[in-house]
Design an enzyme around this catalytic site. Sequence first.
Site, PDB file in Angstrom:
ATOM      1  N   LYS A   1      -3.016  -1.270  -4.510  1.00 33.16           N
ATOM      2  CA  LYS A   1      -2.750  -1.622  -5.933  1.00 33.16           C
ATOM      3  C   LYS A   1      -3.022  -2.865  -6.260  1.00 33.16           C
ATOM      4  O   LYS A   1      -3.750  -3.274  -7.286  1.00 33.16           O
ATOM      5  CB  LYS A   1      -1.393  -1.071  -5.943  1.00 33.16           C
TER       6      LYS A   1
ATOM      7  N   GLN B   1       8.034  -0.082  -5.791  1.00 36.15           N
ATOM      8  CA  GLN B   1       7.355   0.945  -4.672  1.00 36.15           C
ATOM      9  C   GLN B   1       8.572   2.113  -4.107  1.00 36.15           C
ATOM     10  O   GLN B   1       9.488   1.214  -3.231  1.00 36.15           O
ATOM     11  CB  GLN B   1       6.595   0.379  -3.772  1.00 36.15           C
TER      12      GLN B   1
ATOM     13  N   ASP C   1       4.739   3.059 -14.179  1.00 37.14           N
ATOM     14  CA  ASP C   1       4.698   4.613 -13.597  1.00 37.14           C
ATOM     15  C   ASP C   1       5.152   5.662 -14.552  1.00 37.14           C
ATOM     16  O   ASP C   1       4.956   6.749 -14.150  1.00 37.14           O
ATOM     17  CB  ASP C   1       5.836   4.195 -12.467  1.00 37.14           C
TER      18      ASP C   1
END
Length: 299
Positions: free
Chosen positions: A53, A97, A120
């Site tokens: 990422k 994460q 997200d």
Amino acid sequence: MTTILDGKGLADRMRAEIAEETAAFVARSSIRPCLVAVLVGEDPASRIYVRNKEKACEKAGMESRLVRLPASTTTDALLHLVRELNVDSGVHGILVQLPLPDGCDEKRILDAIDPHKDVDAFHPENVGLLSQGRPRYLPCTPAGIRELLIRSNIDTAGKHVVVVGRSDIVGKPMGLILVQKARGADATVTIAHSRTKNLPEITRLGDVVVVAIGRPKFLTADMIKPGAIVIDVGINRLEDGTLCGDVDFESVKETAGAITPVPGGVGPLTITMLLRNTLTSAIAATEQVNSPPEPSNAG
Ligand SMILES: NC(=O)c1ccc[n+]([C@@H]2O[C@H](COP(=O)([O-])OP(=O)(O)OC[C@H]3O[C@@H](n4cnc5c(N)ncnc54)[C@H](OP(=O)(O)O)[C@@H]3O)[C@@H](O)[C@H]2O)c1
């Protein structure tokens, strides 16, 4: 002839588009979109995901920051960090994460993220907006699948889409996106899971079958109808170290009309949509401060 849906190629094209849009935004605003990734603990897979990422952000001309914390980090310490990032005007996207180590209250931490920076799209406010058909951000993996279908000229309107898997990250939001009255949606959706009875009978009804369960080569050729579009979300590492999806690619590709490979299918699109959401967030924060949320990429 079965079409192999090239997610990697599409992701490369989309990342080039996003890099161009980012450069134009930076030129007019002097602000670089910034994504902060929070990595707690030493999970090797998570480390690789976060590194990928970071690299993708940098390639797209965005700023990427990594906060690494030990597995012993408490929920309170994480909440404190998230609140600091929420009020930092130089931060446009916050990514915690998953999975978090045992002992961290995942829900509380995700719920604490400012929904405008929740790239997200896991925050209940963003899930609610999506379910009402006015998304701020689309969750990255299902958004990537939607993009792949649209750009491969696969029209889901009026089609029966069977989604296997009901996680909050993939299965449920996939169903929510495809059932909307919107471009790239308008499908009749069935969501199946581990308690579903007669699963093969149900998957055989699908014009499109999306599989996101985390079981290597689970979907076999006899479980789809000829010509079905098969989207494989699974990423499973086999004992010999190779990667495979949730679909038995070799057999299913003989029956399917189109199919995504693993690797090189859905995976690269997920990070691409994270970049898209981060750019959308930066633009919204600087240029539409007083406007209501716009659907970022759903139509
Ligand atoms: N390509 C990407 O970017 C990407 C992104 C995210 C995830 N993934 C991969 O996608 C897979 C799924 O991830 P996830 O996070 O959605 O997984 P998850 O949270 O573990 O959810 C798995 C879902 O599959 C269902 N399931 C499990 N076994 C089943 C069976 N035999 N028959 C029918 N349904 C079954 C479960 O049902 P219950 O709810 O009844 O338990 C659950 O809803 C994993 O391999 C993951 O690595 C890939």
